[in-house]
Design a protein around this motif. Structure first.
Motif, mmCIF file in Angstrom:
data_model
loop_
_atom_site.group_PDB
_atom_site.id
_atom_site.type_symbol
_atom_site.label_atom_id
_atom_site.label_comp_id
_atom_site.label_asym_id
_atom_site.label_seq_id
_atom_site.Cartn_x
_atom_site.Cartn_y
_atom_site.Cartn_z
ATOM 1 N N SER A 136 -0.960 -3.588 4.590
ATOM 2 C CA SER A 136 -2.022 -3.922 3.289
ATOM 3 C C SER A 136 -1.135 -3.785 2.048
ATOM 4 O O SER A 136 -0.266 -2.936 2.083
ATOM 5 N N TRP A 137 -1.676 -4.570 1.107
ATOM 6 C CA TRP A 137 -1.340 -4.407 -0.349
ATOM 7 C C TRP A 137 -2.007 -3.639 -1.039
ATOM 8 O O TRP A 137 -3.434 -3.066 -0.627
ATOM 9 N N GLN A 138 -1.402 -2.660 -1.946
ATOM 10 C CA GLN A 138 -2.137 -1.630 -2.722
ATOM 11 C C GLN A 138 -3.022 -2.401 -3.755
ATOM 12 O O GLN A 138 -2.971 -3.512 -3.902
ATOM 13 N N GLU A 139 -4.226 -2.035 -3.955
ATOM 14 C CA GLU A 139 -5.349 -2.688 -4.898
ATOM 15 C C GLU A 139 -4.798 -2.859 -6.157
ATOM 16 O O GLU A 139 -3.949 -1.996 -6.795
ATOM 17 N N GLN A 159 0.736 -1.194 0.018
ATOM 18 C CA GLN A 159 -0.146 0.030 0.088
ATOM 19 C C GLN A 159 0.715 1.312 0.095
ATOM 20 O O GLN A 159 2.106 1.412 0.895
ATOM 21 N N ASN A 160 0.690 2.039 -1.018
ATOM 22 C CA ASN A 160 1.204 3.305 -1.248
ATOM 23 C C ASN A 160 2.687 3.160 -1.471
ATOM 24 O O ASN A 160 3.595 4.257 -1.458
ATOM 25 N N ARG A 161 2.964 1.850 -1.897
ATOM 26 C CA ARG A 161 4.432 1.605 -2.088
ATOM 27 C C ARG A 161 5.509 1.985 -1.011
ATOM 28 O O ARG A 161 6.712 2.208 -1.553
ATOM 29 N N SER A 189 -1.615 -10.486 3.834
ATOM 30 C CA SER A 189 -1.820 -9.218 4.714
ATOM 31 C C SER A 189 -2.161 -9.736 6.104
ATOM 32 O O SER A 189 -1.472 -9.004 7.099
ATOM 33 N N LYS A 204 -3.096 -11.895 -1.497
ATOM 34 C CA LYS A 204 -3.147 -10.714 -0.861
ATOM 35 C C LYS A 204 -3.886 -10.573 0.310
ATOM 36 O O LYS A 204 -3.199 -10.007 1.477
ATOM 37 N N PHE A 242 -0.202 2.316 -9.750
ATOM 38 C CA PHE A 242 0.092 2.391 -8.013
ATOM 39 C C PHE A 242 0.537 3.717 -7.732
ATOM 40 O O PHE A 242 1.455 4.505 -8.549
#
Length: 162
Positions: A94-97, A17-19, A80, A76, A149
């Motif tokens: 969390s992983w980015q969508e 999430q958000n790299r 997570s 994912k 992303f």
């Protein structure tokens, strides 16, 4: 599925999430084993897995019994939850969508495995943004830059951050 014969090889790429660069060297191999277990439990085969602190690459030998979207949702979501239970990060992980997926013929598998294994070397020369854009362009995947992303502090699409 009797009498069903396939050869489906997919490279999947997805980011934190958000790299955020929060996948640590101390637990990344444990994470890769956990993710591999999820994939194997769905009767697919992990051919290679590696990444960087902000993203993961997986080369999968897919069975036609499950959609890639369903598999990635499980990978994912379950990973997570596992990372959060292990408290590997300070906040909620969390992983980015979304994800990128690219198919390969059998003749390219060894090259893709080498590419994934050598992520650290590769990223000494290329940023993740350059790598991902190159994959999308090479495979002629149409994309909307608004949905690529996103970075941590920018809120802009990734290509405006470079």
């Amino acid at each position: 599925m009797a009498n069903t014969y396939t050869q489906i090889h997919i490279q999947v790429v997805f980011t934190v999430q958000n790299r955020d660069c929060i996948i640590q060297e101390t637990w990344k191999n444990e994470l890769y084993k956990y993710i591999s277990g999820i994939i194997n439990n769905h009767n697919h085969k992990v051919l290679a897995i590696n990444g960087m602190p902000d993203h993961v690459h997986i080369l999968i030998g897919m069975r036609p019994t499950q959609s890639l979207s369903e598999l990635m949702q499980d990978v994912k979501g379950d990973s997570s939850k596992w990372i959060n239970q292990k408290k590997f990060t300070k906040g909620k992980f969390s992983w980015q969508e979304g994800f990128g997926a690219f198919s390969y013929s059998k003749s390219h598998i060894n090259q893709v495995i080498d590419y994934i294994k050598n992520q650290e070397e590769h990223h000494k020369k290329w940023s993740f943004l350059e790598e991902y854009r190159t994959l999308l362009e090479k495979f002629e995947v149409e994309f909307d830059q608004r949905y690529i992303f996103r970075g941590v502090d920018y809120g802009n699409d990734i290509f405006q951050q470079q």
